[in-house]
Design an enzyme around this catalytic site. Structure first.
Site, mmCIF file in Angstrom:
data_model
loop_
_atom_site.group_PDB
_atom_site.id
_atom_site.type_symbol
_atom_site.label_atom_id
_atom_site.label_comp_id
_atom_site.label_asym_id
_atom_site.label_seq_id
_atom_site.Cartn_x
_atom_site.Cartn_y
_atom_site.Cartn_z
ATOM 1 N N ASP A 1 4.432 -7.813 9.024
ATOM 2 C CA ASP A 1 3.380 -7.027 8.378
ATOM 3 C C ASP A 1 2.007 -7.641 8.677
ATOM 4 O OD1 ASP A 1 1.671 -5.643 6.565
ATOM 5 O OD2 ASP A 1 3.381 -5.283 5.227
ATOM 6 N N HIS B 1 3.938 -3.309 9.138
ATOM 7 C CA HIS B 1 3.546 -2.531 7.966
ATOM 8 C C HIS B 1 3.841 -1.043 8.177
ATOM 9 C CE1 HIS B 1 1.276 -2.003 4.254
ATOM 10 N NE2 HIS B 1 0.688 -0.955 4.810
#
Length: 234
Positions: free
Chosen positions: A172, A203
């Site tokens: 992420d 993400h």
């Protein structure tokens, strides 16, 4: 499936809209509060509500940006929209957001056909707010996908009293490894918390049509979410 819009009165005055999708049939069903990303109550959020309705839940997605600008409905497809989304993210008051989520939870619990059980699921900003919802409301169960900034809100973790599941994207870009490690250290030993890590995922891996969408990872996370709600909202 076609949803509808309801109006919810805020606890401190004013009101906000929420998209509602209902399951087919007349059998009583639990409700799930769907907590938006930074793009507002857009087609992605409405599709998630429709998906949950198809799985037998009353899904309610409140407009959490209404205090800044009501009716935000943008995408992740242009720089202008990203700039707008980040400005909304920066202006968003999380305390007001939790108050509005709790108000939505209370309304959802009393909707016609609801069993009274209410869960929550959130994505991105909503993933962060799903964590806060588990710690700061009386939600029955909560799920967060790639929540941003949870590591900066661990002071409220002691309030978690109902089951919480977090889906964590290993790569992420908005949640660096040290932030992920901090969350794991603070929450990993809590028997009410389940952490799932998705190796190699960035993400928003579960956002259909998004740059980092991964069908296999999304399918796994979504199946875990459904199993979790089936267990805790029965």
């Amino acid at each position: 499936m076609t949803g509808s819009t309801i109006t919810i009165g805020a606890n401190d005055g004013g009101s906000f809209s929420a998209y509602v999708a209902r399951p087919a049939g007349a059998a009583p069903a639990p409700a799930i509060v769907v907590i938006q990303e930074i793009f507002g109550v857009n087609q992605v959020m409405r599709d998630i509500c429709d998906w949950l309705a198809g799985e037998g839940y009353i899904a309610v997605c409140p407009d959490l940006f209404w205090r800044i600008e009501p009716g935000i409905d943008i995408t992740d497809k242009s720089k202008a929209e990203w700039d707008k989304a980040f400005s909304l993210f920066s202006a968003f008051d999380r305390a007001h957001g939790i108050a509005d989520i709790e108000t939505t939870r209370a309304v959802a619990a009393t909707l016609p056909g609801c069993t009274g059980k209410v869960g929550a699921v959130g994505y991105c900003l909503g993933g962060h707010m799903a964590y806060r919802t588990a710690a700061q409301t009386v939600i029955d169960a909560s799920v967060g996908y790639y929540g941003v900034g949870i590591n900066d809100a661990l002071d409220v973790a002691g309030g978690i009293s109902k089951p919480l599941m977090l889906h964590v994207a290993e790569k992420d870009a908005f949640v660096p490894p040290e932030a992920q490690a901090k969350v794991a250290a603070a929450l990993g030993a809590n028997p009410l918390v389940t952490l799932h890590n998705y190796a190699g995922q960035d993400h928003a891996f579960a956002r259909e049509g998004g740059e980092h969408y991964d069908a296999a990872a999304a399918k796994l996370a979504n199946s875990r979410t459904l199993d979790f709600f089936k267990t805790h909202l029965a």
